[in-house]
Design a protein around this motif. Structure first.
Motif, mmCIF file in Angstrom:
data_model
loop_
_atom_site.group_PDB
_atom_site.id
_atom_site.type_symbol
_atom_site.label_atom_id
_atom_site.label_comp_id
_atom_site.label_asym_id
_atom_site.label_seq_id
_atom_site.Cartn_x
_atom_site.Cartn_y
_atom_site.Cartn_z
ATOM 1 N N ASN A 17 0.880 -1.007 0.051
ATOM 2 C CA ASN A 17 -0.056 0.042 -0.179
ATOM 3 C C ASN A 17 0.888 1.317 -0.120
ATOM 4 O O ASN A 17 2.160 1.253 -0.030
ATOM 5 C CB ASN A 17 -0.982 -0.137 1.036
ATOM 6 C CG ASN A 17 -0.356 0.018 2.611
ATOM 7 O OD1 ASN A 17 0.930 0.479 2.697
ATOM 8 N ND2 ASN A 17 -0.796 -0.485 3.615
ATOM 9 N N HIS A 18 0.503 2.462 0.006
ATOM 10 C CA HIS A 18 0.824 3.720 0.122
ATOM 11 C C HIS A 18 1.815 4.008 1.125
ATOM 12 O O HIS A 18 2.695 4.819 1.253
ATOM 13 C CB HIS A 18 0.159 4.647 -0.287
ATOM 14 C CG HIS A 18 -0.660 4.542 -1.636
ATOM 15 N ND1 HIS A 18 -0.012 4.744 -2.696
ATOM 16 C CD2 HIS A 18 -1.908 4.139 -1.806
ATOM 17 C CE1 HIS A 18 -0.751 4.352 -3.751
ATOM 18 N NE2 HIS A 18 -2.131 4.073 -3.333
ATOM 19 N N ASN A 228 -6.499 2.070 -7.355
ATOM 20 C CA ASN A 228 -5.958 3.227 -7.120
ATOM 21 C C ASN A 228 -4.892 3.548 -8.493
ATOM 22 O O ASN A 228 -4.358 4.742 -8.219
ATOM 23 C CB ASN A 228 -4.888 3.215 -5.852
ATOM 24 C CG ASN A 228 -4.138 1.958 -5.861
ATOM 25 O OD1 ASN A 228 -4.773 0.747 -5.558
ATOM 26 N ND2 ASN A 228 -2.885 1.819 -6.336
ATOM 27 N N SER A 243 -8.914 -0.742 -4.596
ATOM 28 C CA SER A 243 -7.713 -0.191 -4.486
ATOM 29 C C SER A 243 -6.937 -1.201 -3.534
ATOM 30 O O SER A 243 -7.450 -2.164 -2.823
ATOM 31 C CB SER A 243 -7.799 1.218 -3.722
ATOM 32 O OG SER A 243 -8.178 0.945 -2.239
ATOM 33 N N VAL A 244 -5.518 -0.934 -3.464
ATOM 34 C CA VAL A 244 -4.842 -1.856 -2.672
ATOM 35 C C VAL A 244 -5.100 -1.500 -1.118
ATOM 36 O O VAL A 244 -5.197 -2.538 -0.167
ATOM 37 C CB VAL A 244 -3.239 -1.365 -2.953
ATOM 38 C CG1 VAL A 244 -2.932 0.228 -2.320
ATOM 39 C CG2 VAL A 244 -1.929 -2.112 -1.951
ATOM 40 N N GLU A 245 -5.570 -0.351 -0.743
ATOM 41 C CA GLU A 245 -6.146 0.064 0.643
ATOM 42 C C GLU A 245 -7.379 -0.824 0.869
ATOM 43 O O GLU A 245 -7.740 -1.039 2.056
ATOM 44 C CB GLU A 245 -6.194 1.376 0.790
ATOM 45 C CG GLU A 245 -5.358 2.162 0.221
ATOM 46 C CD GLU A 245 -3.945 2.043 1.213
ATOM 47 O OE1 GLU A 245 -3.854 1.535 2.263
ATOM 48 O OE2 GLU A 245 -3.150 2.648 0.786
#
Length: 259
Positions: A17-18, A228, A243-245
């Protein structure tokens, strides 16, 4: 026995993730795939030494690194595609005149051609890796380099694109660009692996989110863009997951019928 598929995963914004963390659902999904007998691989712009810990955590020993320029299958080097050093030397001279530093990268290490520069720190820090490039302006001599980082603001890479036709330039950060051999891509690296494994296109999958994933998502038959990803990336994928989240890998693998 499930027919074996091969699944390629980008790292940043896909597996991680980010905050550069591996979601639990992603880790569990990877081990479920492996338990079903599938070949799980990484396809990244990162250097091999930038994701050793992740490979160990996920027990993955097949990967496409440097956006396709250094490819390993089951722990053995399968393919390499180094930069043209004579052209790189000229580019480095031009970059120095513009106060644009570069970082030379081979399969073992990375070295900067200047002692320090704010652009290098700004961009490398976002990767949250333990290693930072040290100073060696002659690191390119006598070595095969698979990628070089050019540090310049958005738009300023265009002068290099016009002059240095032996390379492709892919931006990954507001002040940094990947320099690759012309025509090199994750898709080319993936091709080397799938040809060796003999897995048909119908059982090839790829997950990604970045500009350097476009050729991979365009080429691999069952391609999945992360939620994302930017719109210009999503249009090249067959599927779009969350999204990855939001546990995007788990949901994407369910979407394509692998889990």
């Amino acid at each position: 026995m499930t027919k074996q598929s091969v699944i390629f995963f980008d790292i940043d914004g896909t597996l991680l993730n980010h905050d550069k963390e591996l979601p639990l659902s992603t880790k569990e999904s990877i081990f479920k795939l492996k338990g079903l007998g599938h070949e799980v691989a990484i396809a990244t712009g990162r250097a091999p030494f930038m994701f050793e810990d992740l490979r160990k955590e996920l027990d993955i020993n097949t990967f496409v690194s440097y956006n396709g320029q250094y490819v390993v299958l089951k722990g053995e080097v399968l393919y390499t595609n180094p930069l043209k050093i004579s052209s790189l030397e000229k580019l480095t001279e031009a970059a120095l005149q513009n106060n644009h530093p570069v970082v030379f990268m081979d399969h073992e290490d990375m070295k900067a051609n200047v002692p320090e520069h704010t652009y290098i720190k700004q961009s490398i820090d976002t990767l949250k890796i333990s290693r930072f490039p040290t100073h060696d302006p002659h690191y390119y001599i006598g070595r095969e380099l698979f990628q070089t980082l050019l540090f310049c603001p958005v738009g300023e890479e265009e002068q290099y694109e016009r002059e240095f036709r032996d390379f492709d330039f892919i931006r990954w950060h507001p002040v940094s660009v990947d320099i690759l051999p012309k025509g090199g891509s994750k898709a080319k690296g993936i091709e080397k692996i799938v040809n060796k494994l003999g897995i048909p296109k119908e059982r090839q999958y790829a997950f990604g989110d970045g500009l350097n994933d476009i050729e991979m998502l365009s080429t691999v038959k069952n391609s999945v863009a992360m939620g994302n990803a930017e719109e210009q990336v999503k249009v090249h994928a067959k599927y779009i997951t969350k999204s990855v989240e939001e546990d995007g890998i788990f949901h994407g693998l369910q979407m394509v019928g692998l889990l």
